[in-house]
Scaffold this motif. Sequence first.
Motif, PDB file in Angstrom:
ATOM      1  N   UNK A  95      15.882  -7.158  -4.796  1.00  0.00           N
ATOM      2  CA  UNK A  95      14.827  -7.148  -5.810  1.00  0.00           C
ATOM      3  C   UNK A  95      15.396  -6.849  -7.196  1.00  0.00           C
ATOM      4  N   UNK A  96      16.291  -5.862  -7.268  1.00  0.00           N
ATOM      5  CA  UNK A  96      16.838  -5.461  -8.567  1.00  0.00           C
ATOM      6  C   UNK A  96      17.681  -6.571  -9.171  1.00  0.00           C
ATOM      7  N   UNK A  97      18.396  -7.303  -8.326  1.00  0.00           N
ATOM      8  CA  UNK A  97      19.232  -8.379  -8.845  1.00  0.00           C
ATOM      9  C   UNK A  97      18.389  -9.505  -9.423  1.00  0.00           C
ATOM     10  N   UNK A  98      17.256  -9.803  -8.803  1.00  0.00           N
ATOM     11  CA  UNK A  98      16.352 -10.828  -9.342  1.00  0.00           C
ATOM     12  C   UNK A  98      15.905 -10.434 -10.742  1.00  0.00           C
ATOM     13  N   UNK A  99      15.492  -9.191 -10.898  1.00  0.00           N
ATOM     14  CA  UNK A  99      15.003  -8.730 -12.202  1.00  0.00           C
ATOM     15  C   UNK A  99      16.104  -8.751 -13.253  1.00  0.00           C
ATOM     16  N   UNK A 100      17.313  -8.309 -12.884  1.00  0.00           N
ATOM     17  CA  UNK A 100      18.395  -8.250 -13.875  1.00  0.00           C
ATOM     18  C   UNK A 100      18.852  -9.643 -14.283  1.00  0.00           C
ATOM     19  N   UNK A 101      18.828 -10.586 -13.355  1.00  0.00           N
ATOM     20  CA  UNK A 101      19.329 -11.922 -13.679  1.00  0.00           C
ATOM     21  C   UNK A 101      18.300 -12.757 -14.424  1.00  0.00           C
ATOM     22  N   UNK A 102      17.024 -12.607 -14.078  1.00  0.00           N
ATOM     23  CA  UNK A 102      15.976 -13.422 -14.702  1.00  0.00           C
ATOM     24  C   UNK A 102      15.335 -12.737 -15.904  1.00  0.00           C
ATOM     25  N   UNK A 103      15.495 -11.429 -16.001  1.00  0.00           N
ATOM     26  CA  UNK A 103      14.850 -10.721 -17.104  1.00  0.00           C
ATOM     27  C   UNK A 103      13.370 -10.506 -16.877  1.00  0.00           C
ATOM     28  N   UNK A 104      12.901 -10.725 -15.658  1.00  0.00           N
ATOM     29  CA  UNK A 104      11.492 -10.520 -15.314  1.00  0.00           C
ATOM     30  C   UNK A 104      11.414 -10.190 -13.834  1.00  0.00           C
ATOM     31  N   UNK A 105      10.423  -9.414 -13.472  1.00  0.00           N
ATOM     32  CA  UNK A 105      10.249  -9.021 -12.073  1.00  0.00           C
ATOM     33  C   UNK A 105       9.391 -10.054 -11.358  1.00  0.00           C
ATOM     34  N   UNK A 106       9.852 -10.502 -10.207  1.00  0.00           N
ATOM     35  CA  UNK A 106       9.062 -11.397  -9.365  1.00  0.00           C
ATOM     36  C   UNK A 106       8.775 -10.648  -8.070  1.00  0.00           C
ATOM     37  N   UNK A 107       7.507 -10.433  -7.732  1.00  0.00           N
ATOM     38  CA  UNK A 107       7.173  -9.630  -6.546  1.00  0.00           C
ATOM     39  C   UNK A 107       7.827 -10.191  -5.281  1.00  0.00           C
ATOM     40  N   UNK A 108       8.169  -9.284  -4.373  1.00  0.00           N
ATOM     41  CA  UNK A 108       8.828  -9.702  -3.145  1.00  0.00           C
ATOM     42  C   UNK A 108       7.954 -10.654  -2.347  1.00  0.00           C
TER      43      UNK A 108
END
Length: 804
Positions: free
Chosen positions: A413-426
Motif C-alpha cells: 500500500x505504501x509503495x503505491x502511494x509513494x510512486x503515484x503521489x496519491x492513495x488508492x484504497x486496497x
Amino acid sequence: MRAPLQWLREYSDPDLDTPAIADRLTMTGTKVEAILRHGVDALDNFVVGRVLEAEQHPNADRLRVCLVDIGEHDPSQIVCGAPNVAAGQTVAVARPGAVMPDGSRLGKAKLRGVESNGMILAEDELAIGTEHDGIMVLEPDGLVPGTPLKDVLSIATDVLELEITSNRPDCLGIYGVAREVHAATGAALAPPPWRADPGASADVQGATVNVECPDLCPRFTARVFEDVKIAPSPPWLKARLMAAGQRPISNVVDITNYVMLLTGQPLHAFDLDRVQGATLTVRRARDGEQIETLDGQTRTLDSGMVLIEDTAGPTSIAGVMGGARSEVGADTTRVLMEAANWDGANIHRTSLKLGLRSEASARFEKQLQPEQAMEAQAVSTRLMIELCGARLVPGTIDVGGDGPPPKTIRLRDARITSLLGAEIPRARCVEILNALQFTTADADDGLDVTVPAFRRGDVTREADLIEEVARLDGLEKLPATLPSRHGASGRLTARQRLRRRAADVLAAQGLHEIVGWSFAHPDLADRLRLADGDERRNTLRLENPISTDVSLLRTTLLGSMLDVARHNRSRGAGTLRLFEAGAVYLPTASGQLPREPYYVGALLTGTVRPPSWRDGHPPAVDFFAAKGVLQGLMDALEADWGLEPAPEPFLHPGRAARVVVAGDDAGWIGEVHPLVAAQWDLRDTVAAFELNLDAVPEPATTLYHGVTGFPDVREDIAVVVPEHVTAAELLALVRRAGGRLLADAGVFDVYRDPERLGEGNVSLALRLTYRAGDRTLTDEEVAERREAIAEVVAGELGGRIRAS
C-alpha cells in the motif's frame, strides 16, 4: 489490429456507444487509432427474400427477371445477372435506398428495358466475403421473407483500429481486448472460448513431432483430424474475418485465421497426407537452405532461423510462414493442426532478414506464452468438428508443456502511494487486478498478487502492478506532485540554466528554434568539404539505422540547419532566422563512448529586417548580422569572448572567424561558402555560427552598480596601425591601456589612403568613453589615459594616433 465491435461485444458488452468505448480503451492504455465502419448502411433496406419466379430476360441472354417476396404486399421485380439464381431460393435482398459497401446508394433502375427494384446480393456486395460469381443462397430454416438481414447476418459493424504496444501481445486477440473492455468499463466478461476442449491429452497415433531446439521452440502442440471436408466457410465466419481485415479462403484456413484473431495465438494447418513420413522435426536451418513459402517465393535461410521439416525436407519457416509443399488444398482429407510457441526475438530477426512479415510473425515476435498454444487448440478443435465435419483422432502431441509456474509479487500500500503521489484504497486495487484476471490475497502491508500466464512477460515487478492499478483507476486522476527524493530541490542545475538562457536569448532576438535529427547523411562531410583529418569527418555509424539517409551520428548542427533552410525556402519562405541546440557526437579512442558536447547554432538568410514603407529593400544578411546575434547571446551569458580570423572549409574565405571563449576555441562564425550553400539549393547569402556551450563558463554572481550622477567624457581618436592588425586586437590593447576609467571603446570608421597613411597602413576611428563613479573627470586625467593608449599602440602595434 482491427477489432470488429460486434465480435468484441460477444465477450464484453458495455452499455456504451462506440466512441465512448474507444475513449475508455485509449485512456487505459489500449490506444484506438481510428473508428472504421465495415459493411453496408441504411440497414432497414436489407432484408431476407424468397425467389418466386426466375424467367429469362427478353433482351439479354445473361440476365433473369425475378419476382422476389420481400415481405411486402406485392412481390418485387428484380433483374439479376447471377447464373445460379433460381425459384425457391432464400436470398439476401437490397431494396432501393440501401447503401452499399463502397458508399453508393442503390436506386430503381432499368436493365435492358426491364424495371428492377433492388438487387439480389452476392457475398462481396455485403462485404462478408469475396465471392461474386453467384448470389448468396441462405439456409431457409425459419427465415421469413422481409426479416431484417441484420438479424441473420453480420452485415455492418464498427471496427476499432487498435495500436497494440509490444509488451501487450495478449491484446492481439479479440478475447484479450474484451478483457481490457471488461476491466475498463466494468461490463461482464464472458467465459473464455477455450473453456471446453473436445480434445484429450493422450498420445496420438499416426503422427510424430521432434523438437531439436527447445530453446527456440518452448512448446509444440499438434492434433490430427480425419474425414475433413474442404468447403467455403459459413457466412458468419467470413463476415468476421472480412471485418477484421482477413480474406476468407476455405473452412480449414479460415479456422486458423479466426482462432488467431480470437485468441492471439497463430496456428498452421498441414495436409497430413503431404507430410512425408507423418513426422515433423523442428530444428535450426542450415546456411543456404531454401524453402518455397505459401506466397510462391523461394526463401534462402541461415543457421539463425528455425524451420519445420518432414522426412523429405523443409515444410515451413517456424513462426513466420508455412511452406507450399504441405499446404491444405481442395483435396485435403487429413489435417495436422499445429499451435506452437517460439522465441520472440528469433522470430523478429528471421522476419527482418527475410523481409517477410506476416500476421503470425507480428504476434510471435512479441513473445506469446506457451499456455496460449493449447487455448488455440481447444477453439480450433471445436470449429474443425463443427464446420469441417472432421473426426478428431484421440490424443494431443504436446512437446514442452506449459511455461514456468505463476509468479507472485507483493504489492505494498505504501509503495503505491509513494510512486503515484496519491492513495488508492486496497479494495479498489483488488477490484482492478481481479478484473484483469490477476489473483490477489491479503498481506500485512498490501496484497500478494499472482500474475496470469498471458501477462508473464509484461508484469514482473511491483512497479508493473502499480502501473496496472493506475491506468485502470485513471491516470488523469493523479495529482501533479514531485517524486519523493532525498536532497532534491526540483531546481535546474547551473548548466541547465545556462542552456535555457541561451535558447531564450536567441528566441528573444527573433530566431525560431528547430529540432533536427541527431543523425546525419553519409555524404554530409563531403558536402561540407571537410578535410580527411578533420575530427568532424570521423562520424560514428549506426548498426541499425532507421534509414540509410540518417545512418551516422552528427558531428555538427550545420547540416540539419541547412536541411531545414532548404525545406522552408522551397516552400516560399523568404527570410529565415533559425537556431538549434543539442548534442553532437565526436569520436574518441577506439572502443570508447563518443564525446557529446552540447552545441547551439544559428542560421540566417534573406534580409536583416523585413521591408517597410521607409525601407523597401533592406540589406541582405552577412557576417555582421550573424555576429550581432552572437554578440547578444554572449553578452547574456556574460562570457569573456572574442573572434579570431580562421578559415573553415564550409565558410566563405575572408568572412569566417573562430569563436574564442576565455582563451579557448569554442566554435565558428561566418558566411557559408556559396558552393556549399548551393548543394542545399540556397542561392542567397547564408550566415551562421556554432558554439560549444560546454566551453562557456557558468556566469558568476552578477554584481550591480549604481548609475553615476557624474558625466561621461567622450572623445574620438584615429589610430593608424599596420593592415594586418585586427580591430579586435586594437580594442583589447586600448581597453587594457585605458584602465578603470575607460568605460567603453568601439570602432566606428575605417579609412585607407596610402599617400597620407603610408603603404600597408589603415586608420581605425575609435569612440572612447571615460567615466568615474565618484567624481567628474578632469581634462588632465583623460589626457593621461590618452597618452597611455598612444604609448601602448606605438610600442606593441607599431602604430600612432593620427592628428587629423
